[in-house]
Design an enzyme around this catalytic site. Structure first.
Site, PDB file in Angstrom:
ATOM      1  N   GLU A  15      65.140  43.245  -9.962  1.00  0.00           N
ATOM      2  CA  GLU A  15      63.852  43.220 -10.431  1.00  0.00           C
ATOM      3  C   GLU A  15      63.241  41.890 -10.292  1.00  0.00           C
ATOM      4  OE1 GLU A  15      61.905  46.142 -12.770  1.00  0.00           O
ATOM      5  OE2 GLU A  15      63.661  46.399 -13.707  1.00  0.00           O
ATOM      6  N   CYS A  54      55.780  46.334  -9.292  1.00  0.00           N
ATOM      7  CA  CYS A  54      57.062  47.233  -8.976  1.00  0.00           C
ATOM      8  C   CYS A  54      56.634  48.495  -8.454  1.00  0.00           C
ATOM      9  CB  CYS A  54      58.129  47.349 -10.199  1.00  0.00           C
ATOM     10  SG  CYS A  54      56.973  47.777 -11.560  1.00  0.00           S
ATOM     11  N   ASP A 243      62.435  44.400  -5.661  1.00  0.00           N
ATOM     12  CA  ASP A 243      61.241  45.072  -5.452  1.00  0.00           C
ATOM     13  C   ASP A 243      60.182  44.337  -5.248  1.00  0.00           C
ATOM     14  OD1 ASP A 243      61.200  44.125  -8.419  1.00  0.00           O
ATOM     15  OD2 ASP A 243      60.666  46.033  -9.009  1.00  0.00           O
ATOM     16  N   HIS A 244      60.083  42.819  -5.739  1.00  0.00           N
ATOM     17  CA  HIS A 244      58.885  42.076  -5.486  1.00  0.00           C
ATOM     18  C   HIS A 244      59.281  40.690  -5.947  1.00  0.00           C
ATOM     19  CE1 HIS A 244      57.762  42.134  -9.812  1.00  0.00           C
ATOM     20  NE2 HIS A 244      57.839  43.597  -9.450  1.00  0.00           N
TER      21      HIS A 244
END
Length: 553
Positions: A15, A54, A243-244
């Site tokens: 994450e 997310c 996710d980013h």
């Protein structure tokens, strides 16, 4: 490719992580396990998420479609927004009826699919997506046949934005991954982006991120060790991604590279040479179709993602990212990037970059920015926070990797600016950008009214030599073998699952092991109870249908 020949798949999702990894050349990183994965596989240094936050990003990953193409672009669509009280609360994104999630395709192809543990892909948690979704789910489940290929996805929250908070302060007891007050990484050794204040608080937050990435690396190592110990590593595609980008201000929630540049590593023994680097542009919406194609699954034509691996790999000229409503604050920003330039278009020019997002404001660096702004102490590139937005931004990423020198008004780059304008306009037309539709209107249209629709209950259709197809009753029948059961749901685009059970017909309180319905089901000889349930993504699940059948020779 037969089921027995298909490789297994493990997705490891970090994450809020930019490539602060040793294999990406970061000397401060302590990531031996991820570095070892890259040494045995292939690294993609130009991978980018479709959103800098997310849930919209995960919607794109899990469907292979850009979130703005399927109405999943607003962050946390279960959020109550005072600016739009007409929205039902809560509500889910409702993708078009033809959209099916990547793991459901794998289930349909005979894979055992698990998710441990975070979902957060905007359209609820359809029970048809996974054989097992929850804490501890993995290829080791007893319900999986030892010879059955698997698709296993793992997530953890160690590197989440909240891990950069000071855990000794009030109100930080809900940190996703936790943090330490005094990081092991030396704050004086970190690099501070020019758009942030170079202060002790900023340096400590970045140092905590390095520590959290190191902790996440240990988790990656544990998964890889277990895969190896179980004798599965040689037959498994492992993909590590995020996710980013990371949770610093002007990174997370913004489509600058700090918010969308992510690590991507693929290990596939016998197919991908170790230590390779592929510099092609990759959008994270490409992950699903690439993995499906690698495992011999057909990729539907509606999928917008492209393949970045294998003989049919595509070359992208651009990747696209968006920013829409994130939590309480509405916005509309679009960005397009190639290997050298980044173009950003603001659909609310003249408004400040500053927006009020309470969760983000808990970040120690954001709190300091707010304090410095109130005291008129922001300097140089830090002043972006209080600045009025231009309509367009253009950056030369080779000369200006932190994206602080806007070239949109420089006549020397007018041709480049126009090229990116045209590319963005063409992309928005192609995907039918849902950001052009007011959120309340979009929800009303996809909900077919004000309340979340419920998926229609599936119907049983019996096929047996002695059964009259015109007979309405399909429960409590005595049938001659061979007998099959077809399942039908009147809700367009719904997924259906079923389970056999020895429970009485009227006892449907338990939660069985659902099998994804892909075609007529053979009814075994003897007495059989069948349960069936359906869900359209974004709708409520249907009620379970229960039927009893007796099949004899």
């Amino acid at each position: 490719m037969s089921g027995a020949d298909r490789p297994n798949v493990v997705w490891i999702a970090m994450e809020d992580t930019t490539p602060r990894l040793g294999c990406y050349g970061d000397d401060l990183a302590r990531t031996p396990n991820v570095d070892g994965l890259a040494a045995d596989g292939r690294r993609y240094p130009n991978a980018f998420s479709t959103a800098p936050v997310c849930a919209p990003s995960r919607a794109a990953v899990m469907t292979g479609c850009h979130q703005n193409a399927i109405g999943a672009h607003h962050m946390r669509t279960t959020h109550t927004n005072d600016d739009a009280p007409e929205l039902p609360t809560p509500y889910e994104a409702v993708p078009p009826h033809y959209v099916t999630a990547v793991p459901e395709f794998f289930r349909g192809a005979g894979y055992y699919c698990t998710l441990d543990e975070k979902a957060d892909y905007q359209f609820g948690t359809p029970f048809t997506m996974w054989d097992h979704h929850g804490d501890g789910a993995g290829w080791w489940d007893d319900a999986r046949d030892p010879d059955q290929p698997f698709f296993a996805m793992f997530t953890n929250g160690v590197t989440h934005e909240s891990g950069q908070w000071d855990p000794t302060e009030p109100g930080t007891d809900d940190q996703f991954g936790g943090a330490v007050a005094d990081p092991d990484t030396d704050p004086d050794a970190v690099d501070v982006p020019p758009s942030l204040p170079d202060t002790e608080e900023t340096r400590t937050a970045i140092a905590r991120q390095y520590d959290n990435v190191a902790r996440s690396d240990q988790w990656v190592g544990d998964l890889l060790d277990r895969l190896d110990a179980d004798g599965l590593a040689a037959d498994t595609i492992v993909v590590l991604w995020s996710d980013h980008g990371e949770g610093l201000p002007r990174s997370k929630r913004w489509p600058y590279d700090g918010g969308i540049h992510v690590p991507l590593i693929v290990r596939w023994p016998g197919e991908v040479d170790g230590g390779g680097v592929d510099g092609r542009l990759v959008s994270m919406m490409d992950l699903g179709p690439t993995t499906m194609a690698a495992c011999g699954l057909d990729v539907p034509q509606y999928v917008g993602g492209r393949r970045f691996l294998g003989p049919d790999a595509d070359e992208r000229e651009y990747v696209f990212a968006t920013r829409d409503r994130y939590d309480e604050s509405y916005d509309m920003v679009r960005a397009v990037r190639d290997h050298r330039f980044k173009y950003v278009r603001h659909y609310r020019p003249g408004t400040p970059y500053r927006q009020w997002i309470p969760f983000r404001n808990r970040h120690p660096v954001m709190r300091q920015i707010l304090e410095r702004a109130a005291a008129d102490e922001l300097e140089g590139p830090e002043q972006w926070f209080d600045a009025r937005r231009p309509a367009e931004e253009l950056y030369d990423l080779r000369a200006d990797p932190h994206e602080v020198d806007n070239l949109a008004g420089d006549s020397e780059y007018s041709d480049t600016l126009q090229r990116f304008r045209d590319a963005l306009d063409e992309w928005r037309d192609r995907v039918d950008d849902a950001g052009d539709t007011a959120e309340a209107e979009m929800v009303h249209d996809r909900y077919r009214g004000e309340e979340q629709p419920e998926t229609a209950a599936p119907r049983f259709v019996v096929n047996a030599p002695d059964h009259d197809e015109r007979e309405a009753r399909t429960d409590g029948l005595s049938l001659e073998a061979p007998a099959t059961l077809s399942l039908y749901c009147a809700t367009q685009g719904a997924s259906v699952a079923y389970a056999f059970s020895e429970d009485p017909v009227d006892d449907d309180g338990s939660d069985p092991q659902w099998t994804l319905y892909t075609g007529p089901v053979e009814l075994p000889e003897g007495e059989t109870t069948v349960r069936a349930k359906a869900v359209r993504y974004g709708f409520e699940e249907s009620e379970a249908q229960v039927g009893a059948f007796t099949v004899s020779e």
